[in-house]
Write an enzyme that holds these catalytic residues in place. Structure first.
Site, PDB file in Angstrom:
ATOM      1  N   ASP A 196       0.846  -1.203   0.000  1.00 36.31           N
ATOM      2  CA  ASP A 196       0.000   0.000   0.000  1.00 36.31           C
ATOM      3  C   ASP A 196       0.879   1.249   0.000  1.00 36.31           C
ATOM      4  OD1 ASP A 196      -2.435   1.401  -0.004  1.00 36.31           O
ATOM      5  OD2 ASP A 196      -2.398   1.623   2.170  1.00 36.31           O
ATOM      6  N   ASP A 212       2.795   2.509   8.226  1.00 39.87           N
ATOM      7  CA  ASP A 212       1.593   1.725   7.916  1.00 39.87           C
ATOM      8  C   ASP A 212       1.975   0.389   7.276  1.00 39.87           C
ATOM      9  OD1 ASP A 212       0.064   3.811   8.900  1.00 39.87           O
ATOM     10  OD2 ASP A 212      -0.259   4.706   6.929  1.00 39.87           O
TER      11      ASP A 212
END
EC number: 2.7.11.1
Length: 258
Positions: A196, A212
Site C-alpha cells: 500500500d 503503515d
C-alpha cells in the site's frame, strides 16, 4: 454508565501530559474501556511513562504520542491503537488470509484486529532487521502497538504528500532514490512487499521512513507480485509530478534484483 466509569478509572491511572483536560476528553471519546485497560497494562510494565497528544485519528486506528522506556532508555513513542469495533477490517482480509504466518481459521472480528496488530509489529521488526527505514517497533499487546516516534518536539514528521510544494525545495531525485532503495531492501532482504505504498505513508525528515506496515505481505502471498507492481506505479506517478523520470519495467527489475 458502567463502561463510562471504567474509562474514567483507567484515565485516572494513566498519566496524561496535558493538564487542561482536553486530551483526557479526546481519550474518552476515541478509546473504549478494554483499550484503556491495555494501555494501563503497558504502562504498568514500564513501557509507557506518560501519554501525550493525538498524532492522527482514522477509521481503522488512532495514533498518540507518548514518553516511554525501551531497553532501559527513555524514548519518544508513537502509540498506534487499532479500533476493535470497525468495519474497515473486512477490506484487510486479502492481506491476512494469504499470509502463511497466521492461522485465520475460526477467527472472530476482534481476534482479527489483534492479529493485524501483531502482523504490523512483525512486519516492522522484519523490515528493521533488514535495514529498511521504518520506525523501530517496541512491543504490542492486543490492539495496541508501540513504536518509535518519527518527528521532533512531539510533532510528527510530514508525509511526502504533506510536504507538497516544499518538496521542490529539496533534493527530489535523492528522495526518490532513497524510496527505491528501501523498496528494494524490503523486497530482497526482508522478503516483504509493502502492498500500500504511496506518498501518504512515506514520512520524510532527513531521510524517508515507510509507515503503515500492517498490510505488508511476504513474497509467498498470492498477490505479492501484483501489490509490488502497484507500489512501484504509485512511486513513479507521484515523483513524476516533480520532474523525476523513471521507467516502470526497469524500476521493477531493479527492486527485484533481476
Amino acid at each position: 454508565m458502567k463502561d463510562l466509569k471504567k474509562i474514567e478509572s483507567y484515565l485516572d491511572k494513566l498519566r496524561i501530559k496535558e493538564k487542561d483536560g482536553e486530551e483526557r476528553k479526546i481519550y474518552a471519546e476515541v478509546l473504549d474501556g478494554r483499550t484503556l485497560k491495555t494501555l494501563y497494562k503497558l504502562s504498568a510494565k514500564g513501557y509507557i511513562t506518560a501519554m501525550g497528544g493525538v498524532i492522527s485519528t482514522g477509521k481503522e486506528a488512532n495514533v498518540f504520542y507518548a514518553d516511554g522506556v525501551f531497553d532501559g532508555k527513555p524514548v519518544a513513542m508513537a502509540v498506534k491503537i487499532y479500533r476493535i469495533e470497525t468495519s474497515e477490517f473486512d477490506k484487510m482480509d486479502e492481506y491476512l488470509y494469504g499470509d502463511e504466518r497466521f492461522d485465520m481459521r475460526r477467527i472472530s472480528p476482534k481476534e482479527k484486529v489483534f492479529i493485524w496488530t501483531e502482523k504490523e509489529f512483525r512486519n516492522l521488526e522484519r523490515a528493521k532487521e533488514a535495514g529498511v527505514s521504518v520506525p523501530q517497533p517496541y512491543t504490542y499487546m492486543k490492539n495496541v502497538l508501540l513504536m518509535e516516534f518519527i518527528g521532533e518536539d512531539e510533532l510528527p514528521a510530514p508525509t511526502l504528500v504533506e510536504l507538497g510544494r516544499e518538496l521542490k525545495e529539496l533534493d527530489v531525485e535523492g528522495i526518490f532514490n532513497d524510496v527505491v532503495e528501501n523498496v528494494k531492501r524490503l523486497y530482497q532482504e526482508a522478503e516483504l512487499v509493502h502492498a500500500d505504498l504511496s506518498e501518504y505513508n512515506i514520512m520524510y525528515i532527513d531521510k524517508v521512513y515507510f509507515i503503515d506496515m500492517g498490510q505488508a505481505v511476504t513474497l509467498r502471498h498470492p498477490m505479492a507480485e501484483s501489490y509490488l507492481e502497484r507500489d512501484v506505479r504509485n512511486i513513479i506517478r507521484f515523483f513524476s509530478k516533480y520532474g523525476v523520470k523513471a521507467d516502470f519495467e526497469e524500476m521493477l527489475k531493479e527492486v527485484k534484483g533481476e
